[in-house]
Design a protein around this motif. Structure first.
Motif, PDB file in Angstrom:
ATOM      1  N   THR A 163       0.820  -1.213   0.000  1.00 34.77           N
ATOM      2  CA  THR A 163       0.000   0.000   0.000  1.00 34.77           C
ATOM      3  C   THR A 163       0.857   1.268   0.000  1.00 34.77           C
ATOM      4  O   THR A 163       0.311   2.365  -0.063  1.00 34.77           O
ATOM      5  CB  THR A 163      -0.919   0.016   1.236  1.00 34.77           C
ATOM      6  OG1 THR A 163      -0.147  -0.239   2.396  1.00 34.77           O
ATOM      7  CG2 THR A 163      -2.008  -1.052   1.121  1.00 34.77           C
ATOM      8  N   ASN A 173      -5.882   3.917  -5.237  1.00 35.77           N
ATOM      9  CA  ASN A 173      -6.037   3.056  -4.056  1.00 35.77           C
ATOM     10  C   ASN A 173      -4.912   3.290  -3.052  1.00 35.77           C
ATOM     11  O   ASN A 173      -5.139   3.389  -1.843  1.00 35.77           O
ATOM     12  CB  ASN A 173      -6.054   1.579  -4.472  1.00 35.77           C
ATOM     13  CG  ASN A 173      -7.322   1.219  -5.223  1.00 35.77           C
ATOM     14  OD1 ASN A 173      -8.327   1.907  -5.121  1.00 35.77           O
ATOM     15  ND2 ASN A 173      -7.282   0.125  -5.968  1.00 35.77           N
ATOM     16  N   TYR A 197      -5.201   4.951   0.765  1.00 36.93           N
ATOM     17  CA  TYR A 197      -4.684   4.273   1.953  1.00 36.93           C
ATOM     18  C   TYR A 197      -3.680   5.172   2.681  1.00 36.93           C
ATOM     19  O   TYR A 197      -3.690   5.258   3.913  1.00 36.93           O
ATOM     20  CB  TYR A 197      -4.013   2.960   1.566  1.00 36.93           C
ATOM     21  CG  TYR A 197      -3.436   2.217   2.746  1.00 36.93           C
ATOM     22  CD1 TYR A 197      -4.236   1.404   3.539  1.00 36.93           C
ATOM     23  CD2 TYR A 197      -2.086   2.358   3.081  1.00 36.93           C
ATOM     24  CE1 TYR A 197      -3.711   0.740   4.642  1.00 36.93           C
ATOM     25  CE2 TYR A 197      -1.560   1.694   4.186  1.00 36.93           C
ATOM     26  CZ  TYR A 197      -2.380   0.888   4.958  1.00 36.93           C
ATOM     27  OH  TYR A 197      -1.846   0.244   6.045  1.00 36.93           O
TER      28      TYR A 197
END
Length: 356
Positions: free
Chosen positions: A54, A211, A215
């Motif tokens: 992430t 994404n 995060y």
């Protein structure tokens, strides 16, 4: 028609059929190769999005390498918009052989290459503003105004790229950066399927980066909330300390007032009138009530920790209400309010804490 002529015609027909078949087969084979490259790149991008990675920088590097290696381009570069600082910042360059060479010849580290969003002469900024892809054969158009033309030309000669295709990277209908694909041939040598593949893959890159950015922002918010929570706990402790210290400081003079009021009532050297006794009695009772209120303030910390002292006893409600009536009547008279207490007969006693 002579047999020889028929034979030549037949041979010519066979050559034409064979040539057309070979051309069709080659074209079909190339199409399948390009499709397989595209599918392979999509699969790897999907793996990146589904992985536990992430970190924005890691995701950016992985998608950039995937674009360059899987589609066979010399250099892939990813740059993202930093709105707070007002710049377009390079965040990843492919680790292809040409990409590594480009990093070495750059006058600064590629991560430090930042283009001001106000530099409208830069082609990357133009792509961001228009939201449409563009093509250049001059690296200077991508480096200006940070790197001068001479150095830009030297870099281009060293890495031997002829064409750079600049695509806007979008997430939720907003441009968040650009993807630069540099190749050692002219754009007209790219098939329409290759161009379409790049565009489609850039869209997937935008989703992957979005994404990671979501995060990262969520993690920053979580850290901010943790810091705020720590500060709130510190403030709460300061509040408890303040209440505790203040309550103790208030209780000391009030205890003295109560003691002197009791002594004036019960051990006075002079005879007191009934009215003076009544006044002193009210001073004594009210001071005692204030002391009890201060004790309640001290109980705040006990309440928060789940500990509170309750001292119930048999209590006459008529007596309690009469005391309250006598205490508030002077203020009511001052405001010209009429007070009346009406009791029902046979009010039972209760078991309760009179101070609470």
């Amino acid at each position: 028609m002579s047999p020889f002529f028929l034979f030549l015609t037949l041979i010519l027909a066979i050559i034409i059929i064979f040539t057309y078949g070979f051309y069709t087969f080659s074209k079909r084979t190339k199409f399948l190769e390009e499709r397989n490259k595209r599918l392979s790149a999509l699969r790897k991008l999907d793996e990146i999005m589904m992985s536990s990675t992430t970190n924005l920088k890691e995701v950016a590097q992985k998608v950039t390498d995937t674009m360059a290696f899987e589609l066979g381009f010399e250099i892939g570069v990813l740059a993202l918009i930093d709105q707070e600082r007002g710049v377009l910042k390079r965040v990843a360059m492919s680790n292809t052989e040409t990409g590594i060479q480009a990093k070495k010849v750059l006058p600064i580290r590629y991560e430090e290459l930042e283009i001001p969003l106000s530099a409208v002469q830069n082609l990357s900024i133009q792509v961001i503003r228009s939201g449409k892809m563009s093509i250049t054969h001059d690296l200077y158009s991508l480096f200006t105004p940070v790197v001068d033309r001479t150095i830009s030309q030297k870099i281009q000669e060293t890495v031997k790229v002829k064409t750079s295709l600049i695509y806007p990277v979008k997430a939720r209908d907003q441009v968040i950066g650009i993807m630069i694909v540099s190749i050692s041939k002219h754009e007209n040598q790219l098939s329409s399927y290759e161009k379409e593949s790049i565009e489609n893959l850039v869209d997937v890159v935008g989703i992957a980066l979005d994404n990671a950015m979501l995060y990262q922002n969520l993690r920053k918010l979580s850290m901010s909330l943790q810091t705020a929570n720590i500060k709130l706990k510190e403030l709460d402790k300061l509040k408890d300390d303040f209440v505790s210290i203040t309550s103790h400081e208030l209780r000391t003079p009030m205890t003295a007032i109560r003691s002197y009021a009791w002594m004036a009532l019960h051990r006075s050297d002079i005879e007191l009138s009934d009215k003076m006794k009544k006044y002193l009695d009210r001073v004594f009772v009210s001071t005692e009530r204030l002391i009890n209120l201060v004790n309640d303030l001290l109980n705040i910390s006990r309440i928060e920790s789940g500990r509170i002292e309750i001292n119930p006893k048999v209590l006459d409600l008529v007596s309690l209400i009469s005391d309250i009536f006598d205490e508030i009547k002077p203020k009511a008279d001052e405001k010209k309010l009429s007070l009346r207490v009406q009791f029902k007969e046979h009010i039972p006693e209760v078991f309760a804490d009179p101070d609470k």
